[in-house]
Design a protein around this motif. Structure first.
Motif, PDB file in Angstrom:
ATOM      1  N   GLN A 182       0.842  -1.194   0.000  1.00 13.80           N
ATOM      2  CA  GLN A 182       0.000   0.000   0.000  1.00 13.80           C
ATOM      3  C   GLN A 182       0.879   1.247   0.000  1.00 13.80           C
ATOM      4  O   GLN A 182       1.953   1.268   0.579  1.00 13.80           O
ATOM      5  CB  GLN A 182      -0.916   0.016   1.230  1.00 13.80           C
ATOM      6  CG  GLN A 182      -1.790  -1.223   1.389  1.00 13.80           C
ATOM      7  CD  GLN A 182      -2.775  -1.390   0.261  1.00 13.80           C
ATOM      8  OE1 GLN A 182      -3.258  -0.401  -0.314  1.00 13.80           O
ATOM      9  NE2 GLN A 182      -3.083  -2.636  -0.092  1.00 13.80           N
ATOM     10  N   GLY A 183       0.392   2.297  -0.644  1.00 10.84           N
ATOM     11  CA  GLY A 183       1.110   3.560  -0.646  1.00 10.84           C
ATOM     12  C   GLY A 183       2.323   3.590  -1.554  1.00 10.84           C
ATOM     13  O   GLY A 183       3.167   4.475  -1.428  1.00 10.84           O
ATOM     14  N   SER A 184       2.420   2.652  -2.456  1.00 14.33           N
ATOM     15  CA  SER A 184       3.557   2.584  -3.370  1.00 14.33           C
ATOM     16  C   SER A 184       3.217   3.296  -4.672  1.00 14.33           C
ATOM     17  O   SER A 184       2.231   2.956  -5.334  1.00 14.33           O
ATOM     18  CB  SER A 184       3.911   1.123  -3.667  1.00 14.33           C
ATOM     19  OG  SER A 184       4.701   1.014  -4.838  1.00 14.33           O
ATOM     20  N   ALA A 185       4.038   4.260  -5.042  1.00 14.84           N
ATOM     21  CA  ALA A 185       3.804   4.990  -6.288  1.00 14.84           C
ATOM     22  C   ALA A 185       3.921   4.061  -7.493  1.00 14.84           C
ATOM     23  O   ALA A 185       3.103   4.123  -8.417  1.00 14.84           O
ATOM     24  CB  ALA A 185       4.789   6.142  -6.409  1.00 14.84           C
ATOM     25  N   SER A 186       4.933   3.204  -7.507  1.00 14.04           N
ATOM     26  CA  SER A 186       5.109   2.329  -8.669  1.00 14.04           C
ATOM     27  C   SER A 186       3.952   1.346  -8.788  1.00 14.04           C
ATOM     28  O   SER A 186       3.467   1.071  -9.888  1.00 14.04           O
ATOM     29  CB  SER A 186       6.445   1.585  -8.599  1.00 14.04           C
ATOM     30  OG  SER A 186       6.476   0.664  -7.527  1.00 14.04           O
ATOM     31  N   MET A 233      13.043   3.306  -7.076  1.00 11.89           N
ATOM     32  CA  MET A 233      14.455   3.533  -6.761  1.00 11.89           C
ATOM     33  C   MET A 233      14.701   3.320  -5.275  1.00 11.89           C
ATOM     34  O   MET A 233      14.074   3.959  -4.434  1.00 11.89           O
ATOM     35  CB  MET A 233      14.864   4.963  -7.140  1.00 11.89           C
ATOM     36  CG  MET A 233      16.307   5.284  -6.765  1.00 11.89           C
ATOM     37  SD  MET A 233      16.769   7.008  -7.092  1.00 11.89           S
ATOM     38  CE  MET A 233      17.075   6.947  -8.849  1.00 11.89           C
ATOM     39  N   TYR A 234      15.598   2.405  -4.960  1.00 17.32           N
ATOM     40  CA  TYR A 234      16.054   2.188  -3.588  1.00 17.32           C
ATOM     41  C   TYR A 234      17.561   2.408  -3.557  1.00 17.32           C
ATOM     42  O   TYR A 234      18.300   1.721  -4.274  1.00 17.32           O
ATOM     43  CB  TYR A 234      15.736   0.769  -3.114  1.00 17.32           C
ATOM     44  CG  TYR A 234      14.264   0.458  -2.950  1.00 17.32           C
ATOM     45  CD1 TYR A 234      13.322   1.470  -2.765  1.00 17.32           C
ATOM     46  CD2 TYR A 234      13.807  -0.850  -2.979  1.00 17.32           C
ATOM     47  CE1 TYR A 234      11.978   1.188  -2.618  1.00 17.32           C
ATOM     48  CE2 TYR A 234      12.456  -1.142  -2.823  1.00 17.32           C
ATOM     49  CZ  TYR A 234      11.546  -0.120  -2.640  1.00 17.32           C
ATOM     50  OH  TYR A 234      10.208  -0.404  -2.483  1.00 17.32           O
ATOM     51  N   ASN A 235      18.015   3.359  -2.763  1.00 14.48           N
ATOM     52  CA  ASN A 235      19.449   3.640  -2.671  1.00 14.48           C
ATOM     53  C   ASN A 235      20.083   3.857  -4.038  1.00 14.48           C
ATOM     54  O   ASN A 235      21.143   3.323  -4.348  1.00 14.48           O
ATOM     55  CB  ASN A 235      20.165   2.515  -1.913  1.00 14.48           C
ATOM     56  CG  ASN A 235      19.704   2.417  -0.473  1.00 14.48           C
ATOM     57  OD1 ASN A 235      19.482   3.433   0.182  1.00 14.48           O
ATOM     58  ND2 ASN A 235      19.532   1.207   0.022  1.00 14.48           N
ATOM     59  N   ALA A 254       9.416   3.698 -13.198  1.00 11.32           N
ATOM     60  CA  ALA A 254      10.608   3.963 -12.388  1.00 11.32           C
ATOM     61  C   ALA A 254      10.317   5.115 -11.425  1.00 11.32           C
ATOM     62  O   ALA A 254      10.662   6.272 -11.684  1.00 11.32           O
ATOM     63  CB  ALA A 254      11.798   4.290 -13.286  1.00 11.32           C
ATOM     64  N   SER A 255       9.686   4.791 -10.319  1.00 11.74           N
ATOM     65  CA  SER A 255       9.342   5.826  -9.339  1.00 11.74           C
ATOM     66  C   SER A 255      10.559   6.176  -8.486  1.00 11.74           C
ATOM     67  O   SER A 255      11.457   5.355  -8.286  1.00 11.74           O
ATOM     68  CB  SER A 255       8.198   5.339  -8.451  1.00 11.74           C
ATOM     69  OG  SER A 255       8.569   4.165  -7.757  1.00 11.74           O
ATOM     70  N   PRO A 313       7.127   8.572 -12.135  1.00 12.41           N
ATOM     71  CA  PRO A 313       6.575   9.417 -11.068  1.00 12.41           C
ATOM     72  C   PRO A 313       7.700   9.764 -10.085  1.00 12.41           C
ATOM     73  O   PRO A 313       8.356   8.866  -9.554  1.00 12.41           O
ATOM     74  CB  PRO A 313       5.512   8.523 -10.414  1.00 12.41           C
ATOM     75  CG  PRO A 313       5.916   7.123 -10.746  1.00 12.41           C
ATOM     76  CD  PRO A 313       6.730   7.166 -12.005  1.00 12.41           C
ATOM     77  N   GLU A 314       7.941  11.040  -9.884  1.00  7.44           N
ATOM     78  CA  GLU A 314       9.056  11.418  -9.020  1.00  7.44           C
ATOM     79  C   GLU A 314       8.615  12.349  -7.899  1.00  7.44           C
ATOM     80  O   GLU A 314       7.451  12.754  -7.816  1.00  7.44           O
ATOM     81  CB  GLU A 314      10.178  12.052  -9.828  1.00  7.44           C
ATOM     82  CG  GLU A 314       9.832  13.317 -10.556  1.00  7.44           C
ATOM     83  CD  GLU A 314      11.026  13.892 -11.297  1.00  7.44           C
ATOM     84  OE1 GLU A 314      12.048  13.199 -11.458  1.00  7.44           O
ATOM     85  OE2 GLU A 314      10.942  15.063 -11.701  1.00  7.44           O
ATOM     86  N   LEU A 315       9.555  12.635  -7.005  1.00  9.02           N
ATOM     87  CA  LEU A 315       9.296  13.457  -5.826  1.00  9.02           C
ATOM     88  C   LEU A 315       8.240  12.807  -4.930  1.00  9.02           C
ATOM     89  O   LEU A 315       7.465  13.491  -4.251  1.00  9.02           O
ATOM     90  CB  LEU A 315       8.870  14.877  -6.228  1.00  9.02           C
ATOM     91  CG  LEU A 315       9.920  15.673  -7.023  1.00  9.02           C
ATOM     92  CD1 LEU A 315       9.286  16.889  -7.684  1.00  9.02           C
ATOM     93  CD2 LEU A 315      11.063  16.091  -6.112  1.00  9.02           C
ATOM     94  N   THR A 316       8.207  11.485  -4.916  1.00  8.42           N
ATOM     95  CA  THR A 316       7.158  10.774  -4.186  1.00  8.42           C
ATOM     96  C   THR A 316       7.264  10.928  -2.667  1.00  8.42           C
ATOM     97  O   THR A 316       6.301  10.629  -1.956  1.00  8.42           O
ATOM     98  CB  THR A 316       7.175   9.284  -4.547  1.00  8.42           C
ATOM     99  OG1 THR A 316       8.430   8.708  -4.140  1.00  8.42           O
ATOM    100  CG2 THR A 316       6.974   9.082  -6.037  1.00  8.42           C
ATOM    101  N   LEU A 317       8.408  11.395  -2.168  1.00  8.56           N
ATOM    102  CA  LEU A 317       8.576  11.586  -0.727  1.00  8.56           C
ATOM    103  C   LEU A 317       8.199  12.996  -0.270  1.00  8.56           C
ATOM    104  O   LEU A 317       8.271  13.294   0.922  1.00  8.56           O
ATOM    105  CB  LEU A 317      10.029  11.291  -0.320  1.00  8.56           C
ATOM    106  CG  LEU A 317      10.485   9.842  -0.424  1.00  8.56           C
ATOM    107  CD1 LEU A 317      11.961   9.733  -0.062  1.00  8.56           C
ATOM    108  CD2 LEU A 317       9.650   8.951   0.480  1.00  8.56           C
ATOM    109  N   ALA A 318       7.789  13.838  -1.193  1.00 11.26           N
ATOM    110  CA  ALA A 318       7.542  15.245  -0.853  1.00 11.26           C
ATOM    111  C   ALA A 318       6.492  15.406   0.241  1.00 11.26           C
ATOM    112  O   ALA A 318       6.634  16.238   1.144  1.00 11.26           O
ATOM    113  CB  ALA A 318       7.126  16.020  -2.090  1.00 11.26           C
TER     114      ALA A 318
END
Length: 204
Positions: free
Chosen positions: A14-18, A84-86, A123-124, A162-167
């Motif tokens: 849940q809550g995953s942009a990708s 993207m992770y690390n 590629a989120s 989709p980017e800036l998903t942590l904003a």
């Protein structure tokens, strides 16, 4: 009847942009192919083992590698959720790639039996790594997967980013919330339009 191979690799269901964007793609695909087949793998829920020496040596004789390569062979199109992770792809996705790519069997660039197969990669990423941004040089998801999928499979690769998903969850990024929302909206729209266009093309 077209077959879609759908791979998700985001850790959280849940809550995953990708995952949200791949789900939008699949929904639009189903509208075009209500009786079509979808092969689905959730690599977070059911991770694969790392490729070991025995499986590497066995190649297509490895039951697991043969199964994964077989799913690729059956697919008319492939959809991959690759957050993207690390600065790179999830290790579960790397394990899938290591098993599924078999030199001399399906890995061979333009000579691969998968040459021309359309791959759509979602590629989120939590920040922005677009050209011209301060972290452009840290982008190792899109660059890696494009080189790998074209180089090993001769695939046709398209990205939705989709980017800036942590904003919304990081106070220091609050000013980027409007950009994040716009990026999410565009990604969902792109997923729907690209899925419909691809499904129509494959049905022609």
């Amino acid at each position: 009847m077209a077959t879609l191979l759908h791979i998700d690799s985001a850790l959280f269901p849940q809550g995953s942009a990708s995952r949200d964007v791949t789900a939008a793609f699949v929904s639009a695909w189903r509208e075009q192919h209500p009786t079509g087949r979808i092969i689905y793998r959730d690599l977070a829920a059911h991770p694969l083992p790392h490729l070991d020496a025995a499986a590497a040596a066995a190649g297509a004789e490895s039951p697991l590698r043969a199964e994964l390569a077989g799913e690729l062979a059956e697919a008319d199109a492939v959809l991959i959720g690759a957050p993207m992770y690390n600065f790179s792809i999830p290790s579960t996705l790397k394990a899938w790639l290591d098993h599924a790519i078999i030199a001399g069997h399906n890995g061979g660039g333009a000579e691969s039996p998968l040459a021309g197969t359309p791959f759509t990669v979602v590629a989120s990423r939590g920040g922005s790594y677009a050209p011209g941004t301060p972290r452009e040089g840290f982008e190792f998801v899109q660059n890696y997967l494009e080189k790998l999928l074209t180089g090993m499979f001769g695939a046709e690769v398209d990205f939705i980013i989709p980017e800036l998903t942590l904003a919304a969850s990081q106070p220091a990024m609050a000013e980027f919330i409007p950009l994040a929302e716009a990026s999410r909206t565009k990604a969902l729209e792109d997923a729907a339009s690209k899925a419909k266009a691809l499904a129509t093309r494959l049905a022609a």
